[in-house]
Each structure stands twice: as C-alpha cells, then as structure tokens.
Design a protein around this motif. Structure first.
Motif, PDB file in Angstrom:
ATOM      1  N   LEU A 104       0.829  -1.202   0.000  1.00  0.00           N
ATOM      2  CA  LEU A 104       0.000   0.000   0.000  1.00  0.00           C
ATOM      3  C   LEU A 104       0.862   1.250   0.000  1.00  0.00           C
ATOM      4  CD1 LEU A 104      -2.911  -0.945   2.434  1.00  0.00           C
ATOM      5  CD2 LEU A 104      -2.723  -1.270  -0.041  1.00  0.00           C
ATOM      6  N   ASP A 105       2.013   1.181   0.667  1.00  0.00           N
ATOM      7  CA  ASP A 105       2.925   2.327   0.642  1.00  0.00           C
ATOM      8  C   ASP A 105       3.440   2.568  -0.775  1.00  0.00           C
ATOM      9  OD1 ASP A 105       2.608   2.615   3.355  1.00  0.00           O
ATOM     10  OD2 ASP A 105       4.406   1.458   3.870  1.00  0.00           O
ATOM     11  N   ARG A 108      -1.195   3.298  -3.084  1.00  0.00           N
ATOM     12  CA  ARG A 108      -2.482   3.131  -2.404  1.00  0.00           C
ATOM     13  C   ARG A 108      -3.667   3.270  -3.352  1.00  0.00           C
ATOM     14  NH1 ARG A 108      -2.602   2.967   3.052  1.00  0.00           N
ATOM     15  NH2 ARG A 108      -0.594   3.280   4.097  1.00  0.00           N
ATOM     16  N   HIS A 114      -4.538  -3.468  -3.009  1.00  0.00           N
ATOM     17  CA  HIS A 114      -5.479  -3.680  -1.908  1.00  0.00           C
ATOM     18  C   HIS A 114      -5.963  -5.131  -1.875  1.00  0.00           C
ATOM     19  CE1 HIS A 114      -6.094   0.377  -0.225  1.00  0.00           C
ATOM     20  NE2 HIS A 114      -5.812   0.812  -1.451  1.00  0.00           N
ATOM     21  N   TYR A 117      -3.126  -7.074  -0.392  1.00  0.00           N
ATOM     22  CA  TYR A 117      -3.061  -6.764   1.038  1.00  0.00           C
ATOM     23  C   TYR A 117      -4.122  -7.560   1.792  1.00  0.00           C
ATOM     24  CZ  TYR A 117      -3.171  -4.127   5.408  1.00  0.00           C
ATOM     25  OH  TYR A 117      -3.140  -3.775   6.737  1.00  0.00           O
TER      26      TYR A 117
END
Length: 284
Positions: A104-105, A108, A114, A117
């Motif tokens: 995400l860094d 995003r 996502h 993640y």
C-alpha cells in the motif's frame, strides 16, 4: 529444461508468464530456471521463480528468490507481492503484515495492491484489516469483477455468508462468464497453490484402486495378500499406532495393565508399518 541459446531471457519469461497464468506451474518454473541460467541476476526471472516456488508450496525457496529480485530492484512489485504471501505461508505473521503494508505504501490507488493486502493479511490471521482492504479494492474498482470475488472470499472465510453471496452476484453481473460458485480460478495467481497429493492416483486412473489399496497383476501373489500393501492400509497402521501410543504415554490415570496393552498394540503397529513400508512399498 536447458536454456536455449536462441531464446532470450525475455522470451523464456514470456512463456513462463503464460504457463503460470494457466496453472502449469512446473512448466513455468522450467522456463524461469532457463531464464536464470542465462541471467542469474535478472530481477524478473528471480521473481517468477519465487512465484512458482510459492505456488508449489515452498515459501522458504520463494523468499530466497524474492529476496534476490528485491536486492536488484527494491520496489519490484511481483517480488514484493510474492514475499508477502511467502511470509504468511511460512507462519511469519508479523513480517507478512509489514510486507502487505509495504504494498500500500508503494501505491495506495491500486486496487490490485489492496486485493493482495487483503489476501496476505487474511493468510496471516488478520480479519478486520483484510475485510477493510477488500472493501477498499471494491470502492477503487467497482467495475472489476475480481475485487468483488476477493471480497466474497474474505467474507466467506469470516463467516459473513450474506456479504459473500452479494459479492459473488455482483461479480457475476460484471462478468457473466464467471461461475458463481468458482472462487479459486479468479483469485490472483499468487494466492493459488498446487494441491499436494500423497498418492499419484487420479479419479480417472484405471489403476487408482491398486495404487490406493495395493495389489494388481504385477504384484506377486504373496504381496497381494498383504492387507496393508496399499497407501490406505499403511495409513491405517500408522493411525492405529498413534491412537494407541497417546494413551500409553499420557494416560497416567489408567491402570498399568491397560497402559501396557495400549503400548504393546502401538509398538506392534509401528513395527508393522515400518516393515510394510520397507518390504512392500513401490513407487505410487
């Protein structure tokens, strides 16, 4: 597969990518290995080898190749994604969570980040962060059926059946070609694993019965009469040994005679299992 001097690293990786997407992991790995023989430091080749190792249930090897790719390009996306899944599969949950956060860094605004993640953190045991990330993926790309399918998978895993059904329906409306109940093949390739098989016997294999139970015309008569020749029989022997060994070792409240009986049965089963394995086992 030997490296073909007429083919470049890029050509090997192109073939590997196609095979990997189709689920033909061993062939994809062979292409990745051929690319690595041409250029051992190639970040893309190392990342592909990592992805193949991960799909083949070897997270430790995947971490080695992913690390080699990241040593060349710290922000290599595939290597970062693969590393996150590998850490989760290896049980290194805190590191997996950190690896997922680094995706995400990196970006995003990417619905794919996502999605990964969500799947990585869920594998690492986190519930709410995984669900939140899956929702974020849907909000970023509501017209992408894969975001809805990942949300469905996360919701189903968390016991949220209504949300899972709604998400699957939404995905099916966006892509009518998707089977409503098929979640496996719409998952990102990094989230798929090759199923391990302890006995090499397909359901359509005409020799499945003898592979599982033992016997067959090519097995001598005295061996066909052995009830524990097959893989199933050996598993039964091993199970008996374990079941009787546990109370024999831990049953401190049991009568000594009963414990001795359990111990004798366990030892006999262990000896039988070992003997059958040594004398009767053949490649399956």
């Amino acid at each position: 597969m030997d490296a073909d001097p007429k083919r470049t690293v890029a050509e090997h990786l192109q073939s590997a990518e196609l095979l990997y997407e189709l689920g033909q992991v061993p062939d994809a790995r062979a292409e990745a290995d051929a690319a690595l023989r041409l250029d051992p430091l190639s970040p893309d080749a190392n990342a592909m080898a990592a992805a193949c190792a991960l799909a083949d249930n070897d997270p430790d090897e995947a971490l080695v190749y992913a690390g080699a790719a990241l040593a060349q390009i710290p922000g290599h996306r595939r290597a970062m994604i693969t590393r996150g899944y590998a850490l989760a599969d290896a049980g290194r949950k805190d590191e997996a969570m950190q690896a997922a956060a680094s995706l995400l860094d990196l970006d995003r605004t990417s619905w794919l980040h996502h999605v990964h993640y969500a799947l990585i953190t869920r594998r690492a045991g986190a519930a709410q962060p995984a669900l939140d990330a899956a929702w974020n993926a849907v909000n970023i790309a509501p017209d992408q059926p894969r975001t809805h399918r990942v949300l469905a998978a996360i919701a189903e895993d968390l016991g949220m059946d209504d949300l899972a059904k709604r998400s699957r329906r939404a995905a099916a409306e966006l892509d009518p070609g998707l089977a409503v109940e098929d979640n496996v093949h719409v998952m990102p390739p990094e989230a798929r694993r090759v199923r391990r098989r302890l006995v090499d016997a397909d359901k359509d294999d005409p020799r499945w019965r003898e592979k599982l139970l033992g016997g067959g015309d090519d097995v001598p008569y005295w061996r066909r009469r052995t009830p524990f020749h097959g893989a199933l029989g050996r598993s039964v022997l091993l199970g008996i040994a374990v079941v009787f060994a546990v109370p024999a070792l831990l049953g401190s409240d049991m009568d000594s005679g009963v414990r001795l009986f359990f111990a004798v049965v366990a030892v006999a089963a262990w000896v039988g299992w070992f003997t059958v394995l040594r004398r009767h086992r053949r490649p399956e």
